[in-house]
Design an enzyme around this catalytic site. Structure first.
Site, PDB file in Angstrom:
ATOM      1  CB  CYS B  38      -0.818   0.031   1.258  1.00  0.00           C
ATOM      2  SG  CYS B  38      -0.497  -1.326   2.349  1.00  0.00           S
ATOM      3  CG  ASN B 268       3.975   0.432   2.022  1.00  0.00           C
ATOM      4  OD1 ASN B 268       3.828  -0.642   1.462  1.00  0.00           O
ATOM      5  ND2 ASN B 268       4.608   1.437   1.483  1.00  0.00           N
ATOM      6  N   GLY B 269       3.929  -2.759   3.429  1.00  0.00           N
ATOM      7  CA  GLY B 269       4.980  -3.766   3.314  1.00  0.00           C
ATOM      8  C   GLY B 269       4.422  -5.113   3.690  1.00  0.00           C
ATOM      9  CG  MET B 514      22.755 -28.607 -17.133  1.00  0.00           C
ATOM     10  SD  MET B 514      22.183 -27.739 -18.599  1.00  0.00           S
ATOM     11  CE  MET B 514      21.013 -28.848 -19.305  1.00  0.00           C
ATOM     12  CD  GLU B 920      20.347 -10.762 -14.878  1.00  0.00           C
ATOM     13  OE1 GLU B 920      20.150 -11.853 -14.370  1.00  0.00           O
ATOM     14  OE2 GLU B 920      20.512  -9.709 -14.243  1.00  0.00           O
ATOM     15  CE  LYS B 971      20.952 -18.558 -10.242  1.00  0.00           C
ATOM     16  NZ  LYS B 971      22.284 -18.075 -10.380  1.00  0.00           N
TER      17      LYS B 971
END
Lengths: 484, 1516
Positions: B38, B268-269, B514, B920, B971
């Protein structure tokens, strides 16, 4: 990092131990490779990539934990490496020498293409020779002796594997073999330059010390030896590992001429000679290549053994006749290379049409072959090239076309024993049991002529099954005893 | 987006309730998973006098944070908003004037939600309320129906609207003071709540019941607050403080009570540790007796009501402590303390205070911006990591305005006397009684002076002191005995060699790659330790993971032995505890503990007879009883041990024993009286430690592993290390691993992790979990006591049977025949390669047969199709071409893959109209245009990951879809690192880095700490690329459904659910194996929850994780996916043979390596991928045809076409896939995405700017524009940059070609991705994310000329500025927030002070900081350079020197560079400090530090020391 020791193939090239020079090695029957030094072995082992799917392991008939003991070797942990190696293989020192690694582990090594495979076989030999020398290898000493016994027919790789495995569990093991020495083809078939005989003898002694009782010169079913039925009554289980010994005959005119001999007879004579036996047929020259022009027919490992033996016996020339080309021969490419180095002349795409001679063979008439279009499996059948006949002079012709099973049904007098139309014994692969309860079989007599390592694998599988069978018998026995 | 059919509000509510009930019963939904977040804030009159202005400004502020909430499709139903103010006495008194109220009588007011439609229930509630008030000794002065204007409600909110009434309470007894009245009302409220629950009324809720303050809240948009409640517009409505809140929830369920503020606080959080905290509160409660509550202590328990949200739970505890008499600021410090233990500089008295707090209670940890108020205090505080924004301003007329954003309340700049922010762990407050404002330090000074904490903490003893001179006594067994014991616990050679060896050798966990191919533990044919059934949970989207490597200072493994005391107490007994540095203890340390506790430590034998004479259940009952007896008999410490295993005794699974005892002690209310120490033989890897601690163990001793290390040490496997060093390294590795596992959840402190069940069980019996591990989610059930017992005994028989015990070789990580099966085995790999190389579909079919013949490995292997229709001819099924378009090659970065392999995938996927994901790490510009031969190597999907490598305006504009990678299957919750040796020249170019220098990807996106932050990033991306869809990549775990709902509400177009098996270039082995869940579970949960919330048809669902055949594709479709990622199979097609050495850079087939010689071995071709995709498509068609379906779309969401065909092994309790197959009624909507375009975001200022800038965009004219700006104008300059990039490229226009001048407070993401040529000049201030992804633009932020502020003493820009910037300039005349220039790779900047974690992970660019830096400066900084002006000489204690050096400037080259930048700063911003420094540069030079990454020292063109400079000159 610990793992950094491995994966050195990117910087360390493949290197085998020193190979003795041709002119030195062709004069004796000693092995042609020296042994690795520990440092050299560690360095070569460190080339292993430590794969997620180790194809070497997958393509090893006994699924040796190759990456694991390579790592241990690279880290100098030889005793552990040996333990792990010995855990999956009863004759690792022999496999390290004579397995066709180029078609099994090394041939499937992921770095083979581009970097040359890890020298797995040589490392295996190194690990086990070291283990023998350092005295890590000890005779079996089961926790307790069990009364039930097993009869093993044939002291070849399959039989020895069965014997070794079952002794570890404390069962009584009796091995019967028609020859006077233990080892089967390993002692009399394979020449010393591939497998020095004391290696086989060393293993024999070890098994004996571990309580395996060998009955040599005992040809089951033959006159003077116990019959199969008798053997069954003596033992709680039987393993048949008799191998295939019937030479596939050359079917061309002149095959009956003196000087045309089967490969096994030729090799056995040579091996016996090396072992110090008295071999008249050798001494008188029938089974010796000395001073002769030799032609060996066939392209398998046995043919390779014959040509290289002939060289060492002092033949004037040695030729190998094979109906396909080099790429399509069944034998190990490595052996071909050795043979070529040693002076053998390969006559590819050629088949014998007739053996020519008066009292004894003088020449081979051969014809050229070519390879037809590949069939659905990719194999090309050889076809005759019309009008392409040629002659090769020959004083000694060795037929090395392979081996078939002997007639065991008759030999053993057991019509119940189910065999295939090729004469191999039929088994249930999940139990290794034949059509007769309590009778198991494995190795060449089941598969047809195959590798030592496959014999070991079968022996281990059969031993596991026999173990369960004996436990069940023992349980029944005690149940019976209790009931009584 | 096209118009979609709408349901009426009533129909929606009906369908929602029905669907939710069904899912709760047999679906994948768990209500406790829901999240909310919020915008929050507070206004206070510092003099404590009520003012009308305070209320008015709060209402205005709510109108300026609407973008931090979410709006339903009806445009009116928000997720909730509200305000907490003082009771305006004058306002209420007029309603009771006739009831005989005395003029001096203090009034209490309750704000009550009653069931609206059930009048009898209403009456029941009123009766309960009234009778409890009277019972409490007070008088009811009447009910008041609160006037409301329902026209502002959305249909859904209207459908669930409660009856809203106020009860006015009189207090005729003048002797009772206000505090007592307030406390009594609290107790009365708690009693009412319990009674109402007992009366089974659901819709009753008391917003507030107080004599001081009142809460108005509801389910409307924030801006509608004062319209809905006309009361708030009354001039009599005055207050000295106002707390306001706007909620953003991950569901669309219109629940009025979930709106905030709560009774004391607004949040908030997200509290990451809420599970552990609520569990521990149950234990604390036993001993919580407050003098203030007297006889009625039990009436307020349980403190936390079942089903509370994290914020509500925190509020409940805060309220109880405050009512019991603790000062509000102390309560905040107690529950949400700052980090203090690791090299953080602070006054000793403060550290002692926090140390004391640490002894009393486990921290409530997680992103938290808190504002709270009670009778005396109004405070605003922040969590230890500072993960939420909190800005404040004070005015000359005595107002304090605090909130999530600067500029929410427009204030006259000329009246502002201070602009600041609340930093990590900080708190500011107003003492309303005294009329005084406290800065953070002042407030902490005040708190530290309340009690002699410094004296009290001297009571704490440390384990180290006990161990001291004791002899070193490691565990050790004779070799055969050791092996037998290891065999009992299923230890393999692989465990020893691949995991333990490296842990000891290197002191850290080994890496793998992998992904995971072995079977789920519950499907395995082999023995698997119980920890294999636990999957680690991790933070994604709604809260951030932490970086345990670079931000370890905020984390701690400190473990305490000692009874939990009475939390209400404040006395020295609370600190008489024994403290351990880590819960991982050696045998020597355990011996010290035993010696210390002596009879207060009781040993409990956790073995049971191996002959099967005692069942596991009986054994567990026994240990429970022994534990109970021991604790009742005074044992303060239980030692659970399985070292008695032997020929006759088998080991109880220790996890089960700990869970059984921990849960039993809690039920018996005894847990607070004892610690649980574990001595386990099974425990070896970090995951097992984490599970043991997660289910309640206090400390763990892995004695058998210790013995194994001793054995290896004796065999000389650790040359050059003593055994003591070996054990220390092992402890270190486990400690690091624990930090990593905690940090994934965003948890910093082990005491908050302990007993928190931060796992999901996959394949554990539900009834077993209920009995022994209550609170652990296990959705598909699985193995129970019978199966576990049987397997343990089987292992025992093998271990202690005849013959030498042999450890099995293992096949868990790497394939070995006879061990665990692997999804792709050697033959299948070769068969697939053969098929694609020879273009042979029949060969491919042989490959699929091989896979189908494999033993079950994943959940889908237990499923089969249940056709409802007759088969259709194959040629009636949609074409291969159609189906292939739904295929994606998932994000695999260039950096992991070789460039050759990366391009092959892209070219192939472009050829068939499918999608390749860049991964990435950027993509070269040359790939954005097709090649002369027609090949197109431009990845249609461009990934935006936490490292933001190469994420430029141009990169983003070259995409059709932008994928925000929140987590990665292998991960999840972890960052990554591209080691220097993999950073080639090419990769360095793409990532804007230096060749050979390490690049770090942080675990979280530093601009996504919360759901509304994700909405902001999506907004930014949709601005910088006006066409691209935005995809959010999540990883499957319990609770992903609600996260996905939040993501859909944040306007994502595609949601990718990635499975746990996912591939990786490098990841810790235990992360690959034990984090995340299979995609089958996550996908079905997401599909169910999106459908429930009527969001499914607005987003496309995609999944990946081991998809290999047409069967896999169709099952994925039926579970809800419309698009399918095929990763590993693609790699195999181009040559990968699963060597699994990606992390070693030695890939022998050139797929996953950067080495030139290995890349030369690469043989993959685009044709191979085309063949693979075509084969899978054809295989898919065949399956569809057999099911009578003509297209893949017809299969989407059709779980009714699936049935479970195997329930796993016979010894399982049950394996029940029905939760996965539950089918939610979608109402009038389709089960697939019906949106044709993308979900558009609202326009802000740029819409205007783009129109005004037409001369520039059309004709390239130079321009100047000018606007007023407010915080609701987000991403200013971003859309304009998109247009510039498309027209001119991002680096063509001259600097300042278009200048935009702005006045006011700029919203978040000012100048995000701004490109060269654009100059943004703000007069005022700006919020978070200034210059995010800056791509060449210039940003200037300076105070208004009329402002009286001293710039360098005040905050001018928010958190996380210049995150991922690649080029450009930022000058700000003032201080910046936390994480300034994080992951900057090229921008140049000057600011006048930064918060914590400045310049973190920076890889390029130059940062000049003319002022103080916060803690952990330059952590993980591997490139670029920073200059810090440090007159107070604080840098040495604030810098994280692991990767950088700091020195005074020696080389003239850098002096000139610095001077030039400061001069430019002074000129562009008018900064007085800047001017002063320029004026006397030499005089200031000695106060500057130069901060340079160590790895860069040898790579700089100009060395930074004179010595090296001279050396270089000599060489030249």
């Amino acid at each position: 990092m610990a793992a950094d020791k491995m994966m050195q193939f990117v910087s360390v090239p493949q290197a085998l131990p020193h190979k003795r020079a041709v002119d030195e090695r062709v004069h004796d029957f000693g092995e042609i490779y020296d042994r690795f030094t520990p440092a050299h072995a560690a360095q070569q082992a460190s080339r292993c990539e430590q794969c997620g799917i180790p194809f070497c392991h997958i393509h090893c008939p006994v699924q040796n934990h190759i990456p694991d003991w390579l790592r241990m070797t690279a880290e100098g942990r030889l005793e552990e490496a040996w333990e792990l190696n010995a855990a999956t293989n009863n004759l690792p020192e022999i496999c390290g020498r004579i397995c066709p690694q180029d078609r099994l582990c090394e041939g499937n090594c992921v770095i083979e293409k581009g970097f040359n495979a890890v020298t797995i076989g040589t490392v295996e030999r190194f690990i086990n020779d070291t283990a023998f020398e350092r005295g890590w290898i000890k005779p079996n000493k089961p926790l307790r002796e069990r009364p039930q016994s097993v009869g093993v027919i044939g002291a070849g790789p399959a039989g020895l594997a069965v014997a070794d495995q079952l002794r570890k569990e404390g069962w009584q093991v009796h091995v019967y073999d028609r020859y006077d020495r233990v080892g089967g083809l390993m002692i009399y078939g394979i020449p010393g330059f591939k497998l020095e005989k004391d290696v086989v003898v060393r293993r024999w002694r070890l098994l004996e010390e571990g309580g395996v009782q060998f009955h040599l010169g005992c040809d089951i079913g033959a006159p003077g030896s116990p019959g199969f039925a008798e053997l069954r009554s003596r033992h709680d289980a039987i393993f048949i590992g008799t191998g295939v010994y019937k030479a596939r005959a050359l079917q061309v005119p002149g095959v009956g001429l003196p000087g045309v001999v089967p490969a096994l007879a030729y090799l056995t004579a040579s091996n016996r000679k090396s072992l110090g036996d008295d071999v008249p047929a050798f001494d008188e020259g029938t089974l010796s290549a000395e001073g002769k022009h030799v032609v060996v027919v066939g392209g398998g490992d046995t043919a390779m053994d014959c040509v290289r033996t002939a060289i060492r016996q002092g033949a004037l020339s040695v030729k190998c006749l094979y109906r396909r080309d080099k790429q399509n021969m069944p034998g190990s490419m490595r052996e071909v290379k050795h043979a070529e180095e040693e002076g053998v002349e390969f006559v590819w795409l050629s088949a014998p049409e007739a053996f020519i001679g008066q009292d004894r063979v003088e020449a081979v008439r051969a014809i050229r072959m070519r390879l037809g279009t590949p069939d659905s499996t990719g194999r090309q059948s050889p076809e005759l090239v019309p009008d392409s006949g040629f002659r090769l002079p020959a004083d000694l012709v060795v037929g090395a076309l392979g081996f078939d099973p002997e007639d065991h049904v008759t030999m053993f007098g057991e019509p119940e024993l189910k065999v295939s139309r090729w004469g191999t014994i039929t088994i249930d692969w999940s139990t290794m049991q034949t059509s007769m309860p309590g009778v198991f079989a494995g190795g060449d007599i089941v598969r047809g002529a195959s590798l030592v390592v496959w014999g070991i694998r079968d022996g281990r599988d059969a031993a596991a099954s026999i173990h369960r069978h004996l436990l069940a018998c023992a349980a029944d026995g005690s149940a019976l005893a209790e009931a009584a | 987006m096209q118009e979609l059919p709408m349901e009426s509000g009533e129909a929606f509510v009906r369908a929602y309730e029905a669907n939710r009930a069904m899912l709760e019963e047999r679906g994948m939904y768990a209500p406790e998973d829901e999240h909310s977040s919020c915008g929050v804030g507070m206004i206070a009159a510092i003099d404590g006098k009520p003012r009308r202005e305070v209320v008015v400004k709060a209402i205005e502020a709510l109108k300026a944070v609407w973008h931090r909430g979410a709006v339903d499709a009806d445009g009116k139903t928000g997720d909730g908003a509200g305000i907490h103010v003082q009771i305006p006495d004058a306002f209420f008194r007029r309603y009771v004037i006739d009831t005989g109220v005395h003029a001096d009588e203090r009034l209490g007011v309750g704000m009550v939600f009653l069931p609206r439609n059930d009048f009898s229930a209403q009456e029941t509630c009123r009766t309960i309320v009234e009778s409890e008030i009277i019972r409490g000794g007070y008088q009811v002065r009447g009910w008041r129906q609160v006037p409301v204007d329902t026209s502002v409600l959305g249909e859904k909110a209207q459908a669930t609207r409660p009856e809203i009434e106020q009860i006015i309470i009189g207090n005729p007894d003048h002797a009772i003071n206000c505090d007592t009245f307030e406390r009594d009302l609290y107790i009365i409220r708690r009693r009412i709540e319990k009674q109402v629950v007992a009366a089974q009324v659901n819709e009753f809720y008391i917003c507030s019941l107080s004599c001081r303050s009142i809460i108005y809240k509801g389910l409307f948009l924030a801006e509608a607050l004062s319209v809905f409640y006309p009361d708030l517009r009354d001039e009599k409505f005055v207050s000295s403080f106002a707390i306001f809140h706007q909620r953003y929830s991950t569901n669309t369920w219109p629940a009025w009570r979930l709106a905030q503020p709560f009774r004391t606080l607004a949040h908030n959080g997200e509290i990451n540790t809420v599970r552990g905290n609520t569990n521990w509160m149950k234990s604390h409660e036993t001993r919580m007796v407050a003098a203030a509550f007297g006889e009625v202590n039990e009436d307020v328990k349980p403190l936390i009501q079942a089903g509370s949200s994290d914020s509500a739970a925190l509020d409940a505890v805060v309220e109880a402590l405050v009512r019991a008499g603790r000062a509000l600021p102390l309560v905040k410090t107690l529950l949400v303390p700052p980090a203090w233990s690791n090299r953080i500089v602070m006054p000793q008295e403060h550290a002692d205070l926090f140390n004391y707090c640490n002894c009393v209670m486990e921290p409530w940890d997680g992103p938290a911006a808190l504002v709270a108020a009670d009778s005396r205090w109004a405070v605003a505080g922040m969590d230890r990591n500072g993960l939420r924004p909190m800005r404040y301003a004070r005015t000359s007329d005595g107002l304090l305005v605090v909130g999530s954003e600067a500029g929410m309340v427009p204030l006259d700049e000329a009246m502002i006397v201070e602009k600041g922010r609340v930093g990590p762990g900080e708190m500011i407050g107003v003492d309303l009684l005294a009329g005084r404002f406290f800065h953070d330090t002042e407030l902490k000074d005040w708190l530290a002076g309340l009690k002699p904490y410094s004296k009290w903490v001297k009571n704490i003893r440390n384990l180290e002191d006990l161990v001291g001179a004791r002899p070193f006594e490691p565990a050790s067994y004779e070799r055969t005995d050791l092996r037998r014991r290891q065999a009992q616990f299923g230890v393999t050679v692989e465990d020893m060699e691949l995991i333990l060896g490296p842990m000891v050798q290197d002191g850290k966990e080994p890496l793998g790659s992998m992904g995971d191919h072995s079977p789920l533990a519950v499907l395995s044919k082999h023995y698997r330790g119980l920890h294999h059934f636990f999957r680690q949970q991790f933070a994604q989207v709604t809260n951030p993971p932490i970086d345990p490597l670079r931000e370890w200072r905020v984390m701690s493994l400190k473990t305490r032995f000692g009874n939990l005391g009475n939390v209400y107490d404040e006395d020295p007994s609370q600190t008489s505890i024994l403290q351990l540095e880590s819960p991982v203890i050696t045998t020597t340390e355990l011996a010290a503990l035993e010696a210390h506790f002596q009879r207060r430590m009781r040993r409990i034998d956790c073995t049971f007879p191996a002959d099967g004479s005692e069942s596991l259940r009986v054994a567990l009952e026994r240990v429970r009883q022994e534990a109970e007896d021991a604790v009742r008999g005074g044992a303060e410490n239980l030692l659970l041990t399985d070292e008695d295993v032997g020929p006759d005794r088998a080991a109880l699974p220790m996890i089960l024993a700990v869970g059984a005892i921990h849960s039993h002690l809690i039920r018996q209310e005894l847990r607070a009286f004892s610690s649980i120490t574990v001595r386990s033989g099974e425990c070896m890897d970090t995951h097992c430690f984490a599970v043991l601690i997660g289910v309640g163990a206090t400390a763990v001793n892995a004695y058998l592993t210790e013995a194994a290390i001793a054995d290896r040490h004796a065999r000389n496997l650790f040359p050059n290390l003593t055994l003591q060093e070996c054990l220390a390294r092992y402890q270190e590795a486990i400690g690091q691993g624990l930090l990593k596992i905690m940090s994934k959840m965003g948890i910093s402190i082990i005491s908050s992790y302990r007993g928190g069940y931060n796992f999901e069980a996959v394949g554990l019996s539900r009834s077993l979990c209920r009995e022994y591990l209550p609170g652990l989610v296990s959705r598909i059930s699985g193995i129970g006591l019978i199966g576990i017992g049987k397997r343990v005994l089987e292992m025992h028989a093998r271990a202690f049977g005849e013959g030498a015990p042999v450890l099995s070789i293992g096949s868990f990580y790497r394939y070995r025949r006879g061990g665990e099966a692997h999804a792709l085995e050697g033959k299948a790999v070769h068969q697939l390669q053969h098929a694609v190389q020879t273009d042979s579909y029949s060969a491919f079919k042989r490959y699929t047969e091989m896979l189908h013949d494999n033993e079950p490995i994943s959940i889908r292997d237990l499923l089969s199709f249940a056709p409802k229709n007759a088969p259709v001819p194959l040629d009636e099924v949609e074409s291969i071409t159609e189906i292939r378009k739904r295929f994606v090659t998932p994000g695999m970065s260039l950096g992991a893959l070789s460039p050759e392999a990366h391009e092959t995938l892209t070219i192939a996927m472009n050829r068939i109209g499918a999608k390749a994901d860049s991964g990435e790490g950027g993509e070269g510009k040359e790939r954005f245009t097709p090649r002369p031969n027609g090949d197109n190597a431009n990845s249609p999907i461009k990934q935006v990951a936490s490292g933001r490598f190469g994420v430029t305006a141009e990169y983003l504009n070259a995409a059709k879809e932008l994928e925000i990678k929140v987590a990665q299957g292998a991960k999840p919750g972890e960052g990554g690192q591209l080691p220097g040796f993999k950073v080639t020249v090419e990769i360095a170019r793409l990532r804007h880095a230096t060749p050979g220098v390490t690049l770090i990807s942080p675990p979280p996106h530093h601009d996504i700490y919360s759901i509304e932050d994700l909405a902001q990033l999506i907004y930014d991306l949709k601005q910088i690329n006006p066409d691209a869809k935005v995809c959010v990549k999540l990883v499957s775990e319990a609770g992903i459904g609600t996260i996905a709902a939040g993501v859909a509400k944040a306007k994502a177009d595609v949601i990718l659910v990635s499975g746990n098996v996912g591939g990786t270039g490098a990841s810790p082995q235990t992360s690959i194996k034990f984090a995340g869940t299979p995609w089958e579970m996550g996908l079905s949960e997401v599909n169910q929850l999106l459908t429930l919330n009527r969001l499914r048809h607005r987003v496309t669902l995609r999944t990946d994780g081991g998809l290999k055949t047409g069967r896999d594709i169709v099952i994925a479709a039926m579970l809800g996916a419309e698009e399918y990622g095929i990763g590993t199979a693609s790699l195999v097609a181009i040559g990968c043979i699963l060597v699994r050495q990606c992390h070693s850079n030695t890939c022998p087939v050139g797929v996953c390596t950067q080495r030139e010689d290995l890349r030369a071995k690469y043989e993959g071709k685009p044709e191979h991928i085309v063949n693979l995709m075509s084969f899978i498509a054809e295989d898919t068609r065949e399956v569809l045809a057999s099911l009578g379906l003509r297209s893949l779309q017809e299969a989407v969401g059709r779980t009714d076409l699936l049935r479970q065909v195997s329930r796993g092994s016979v010894d399982l309790d049950d394996l029940d896939l029905n939760p996965i197959l539950a089918n939610v009624d979608p109402g009038p909507h389709p089960r697939y995405c019906a949106a044709t375009g993308r979900n558009e975001v609202p326009d802000a200022l740029d819409a205007r700017m783009v129109v005004d800038a037409r001369p520039l965009l059309d004709d390239g004219e130079k321009m100047q524009l000018q606007y007023n700006v407010r915080n609701v104008h987000r991403g200013v300059g971003t859309r304009l940059s998109a247009h510039i990039t498309r027209k001119y490229g991002m680096a063509k226009l001259p600097e300042g070609h278009i200048a935009v001048r702005l006045r006011g407070s700029a919203g978040q993401s000012l100048g995000a991705f701004a490109v060269q040529g654009l100059k943004l000049e703000v007069f005022g201030d700006a919020n978070d994310y200034v210059g995010k992804g800056l791509s060449g633009g210039t940003i200037v932020v300076r105070p208004l000329v009329s402002s009286p502020l001293v710039p360098h003493q005040n905050v001018i820009i928010g958190n996380t500025c210049l995150y991922g910037a690649t080029a450009g300039k930022l000058f700000a005349a003032g201080k910046a927030g936390e994480r300034f220039a994080v992951r900057n790779s090229g921008a140049v900047t000057v600011v006048e002070g930064v918060g914590d974690n400045g310049c973190e992970y920076m890889t390029g660019g130059t940062a000049v900081i003319l002022g103080s830096v916060g803690d952990n400066f330059a952590a993980g900084m591997s490139g670029g350079m920073a200059f810090v002006y440090d007159p107070d000489d604080i840098l040495p204690s604030h810098i994280n020197g692991e990767m950088v050096i700091s020195q005074r400037i020696e080389v003239p080259h850098y002096e000139e560079l610095l001077l030039g930048l400061i001069r430019e700063h002074a000129v562009t911003t008018g900064s007085p400090l800047g001017k002063q420094i320029v004026h006397d540069f030499q005089g200031h030079l000695g106060r500057f530090w130069q901060v340079v990454p160590k790895e860069m020292l040898s790579k700089l063109a100009v060395p930074v020391t004179l010595a090296e400079l001279e050396q270089a000159a000599r060489r030249a």
